[in-house]
Design an enzyme around this catalytic site. Structure first.
Site, short mmCIF file in Angstrom:
data_model
loop_
_atom_site.label_atom_id
_atom_site.label_comp_id
_atom_site.label_asym_id
_atom_site.label_seq_id
_atom_site.Cartn_x
_atom_site.Cartn_y
_atom_site.Cartn_z
N LYS A 36 0.85 -1.21 0.00
CA LYS A 36 0.00 0.00 0.00
C LYS A 36 0.88 1.25 0.00
CE LYS A 36 -4.00 -2.40 1.68
NZ LYS A 36 -5.26 -2.39 2.36
N HIS B 218 -8.34 -2.61 -6.82
CA HIS B 218 -8.31 -2.75 -5.36
C HIS B 218 -9.39 -1.86 -4.76
CE1 HIS B 218 -7.00 -2.56 -1.20
NE2 HIS B 218 -6.35 -3.68 -1.44
N GLU C 216 -12.11 -9.48 -1.31
CA GLU C 216 -11.76 -8.81 -0.04
C GLU C 216 -12.94 -7.97 0.44
OE1 GLU C 216 -7.09 -8.03 -0.19
OE2 GLU C 216 -8.25 -6.30 -0.78
N SER D 118 -1.53 -5.28 6.09
CA SER D 118 -1.11 -4.77 7.40
C SER D 118 -0.51 -5.83 8.32
CB SER D 118 -2.28 -4.07 8.09
OG SER D 118 -3.41 -4.90 8.12
O1 G3P Z 1 -4.60 -5.72 -0.57
C1 G3P Z 1 -4.70 -6.36 0.65
C2 G3P Z 1 -5.57 -5.67 1.59
O2 G3P Z 1 -6.53 -4.84 1.12
C3 G3P Z 1 -5.93 -6.40 2.81
O3 G3P Z 1 -5.40 -5.58 3.78
O4 G3P Z 1 -4.38 -5.03 5.88
O5 G3P Z 1 -6.48 -6.37 5.85
O6 G3P Z 1 -4.34 -7.41 5.09
P1 G3P Z 1 -5.14 -6.14 5.23
#
Ligand code: G3P
Length: 219
Positions: free
Chosen positions: A9, A90, A138, A200
């Site tokens: 990111k 994304h 996601e 993260s």
């Molecule tokens: O691109 C991966 C992301 O959007 C997921 O973020 O921090 O929840 O692993 P995170």
């Protein structure tokens, strides 16, 4: 064994020198596991990280051809910098369906791997019809929370996998949001995903190398 793509990111912890350090850790861990681990740094760090020998993906490519555009990045540009592919659409950089289609086709032409992010089962289905290499589902409300999609919303992963495989078994499915531990990762694979897209849990960890070792089960 699965696929792990780490999205850096625009986290300070994932830019410049920090990005290089995480990429080096990825390289050393990749040698010890069968999982495929790749990183998605910001555009400015792409080429330096590609030179380290880690597979790199861009975080975004603009749906345009070369021409009179300002501040834009084409598929050819990231390919030339050493990227193997790119995230597309994304949640933090959404595109229109026609733009997603344009990029998937363009990636096939220039030889880049497309990883299209989606936010739920229906958008996953819609994108699978466009035949990308990967769909990464996601749920946006779980992104960055540390609450893993594979545990909090397993049905989203399972139903996405089922829908995609019914439409086109060649499209691979990743899931992401909140994935942090080995258990989260294994659960994602058990639900039928080919791997995970995460950020993260590794990039913002106190010790990203340790966090990645834990993720792949080396600790
Ligand atoms: O691109 C991966 C992301 O959007 C997921 O973020 O921090 O929840 O692993 P995170």
């Amino acid at each position: 064994m699965g696929v792990i793509i780490i999205n850096f990111k625009a986290y300070a912890e994932g830019c410049g020198r920090n990005a290089i350090e995480i990429a080096r850790a990825v390289l050393s861990i990749s040698d010890r596991v069968e999982d495929y681990i790749a990183v998605a740094p910001n555009h400015l760090d792409l080429s330096e990280i590609a030179k380290i020998g880690v597979d790199v993906y861009a975080q975004h490519v603009d749906p345009i051809n070369f021409g009179s555009h300002t501040g834009r990045v084409t598929a050819e540009m990231v390919k030339e910098k050493g990227a193997k592919g790119s995230l597309i659409n994304h949640s933090e950089r959404r595109l229109r369906l026609a733009d997603i289609d344009f990029l998937i086709q363009k990636f096939k032409d220039v030889g880049l791997i497309s990883v299209v992010c989606t936010n739920n089962v229906n958008t996953t289905k819609a994108v699978a019809v466009l035949e990308p290499d990967y769909v990464a589902v996601e749920p946006p409300e779980l992104i960055g929370t540390g609450i893993p999609v594979s545990k909090a919303e397993p049905e989203v992963v399972e139903n996405s996998v089922r829908a995609v495989k019914d439409l086109n078994p060649n499209v691979k499915v990743l899931c992401g949001a909140g994935i942090t531990t080995h258990e989260d990762y294994v659960r994602a694979l058990e639900l039928g995903a080919e791997g995970v897209l995460l950020a993260s849990g590794i990039v913002k960890a106190k010790d990203p190398k340790k966090a990645l070792e834990e993720l792949v089960g080396l600790r």
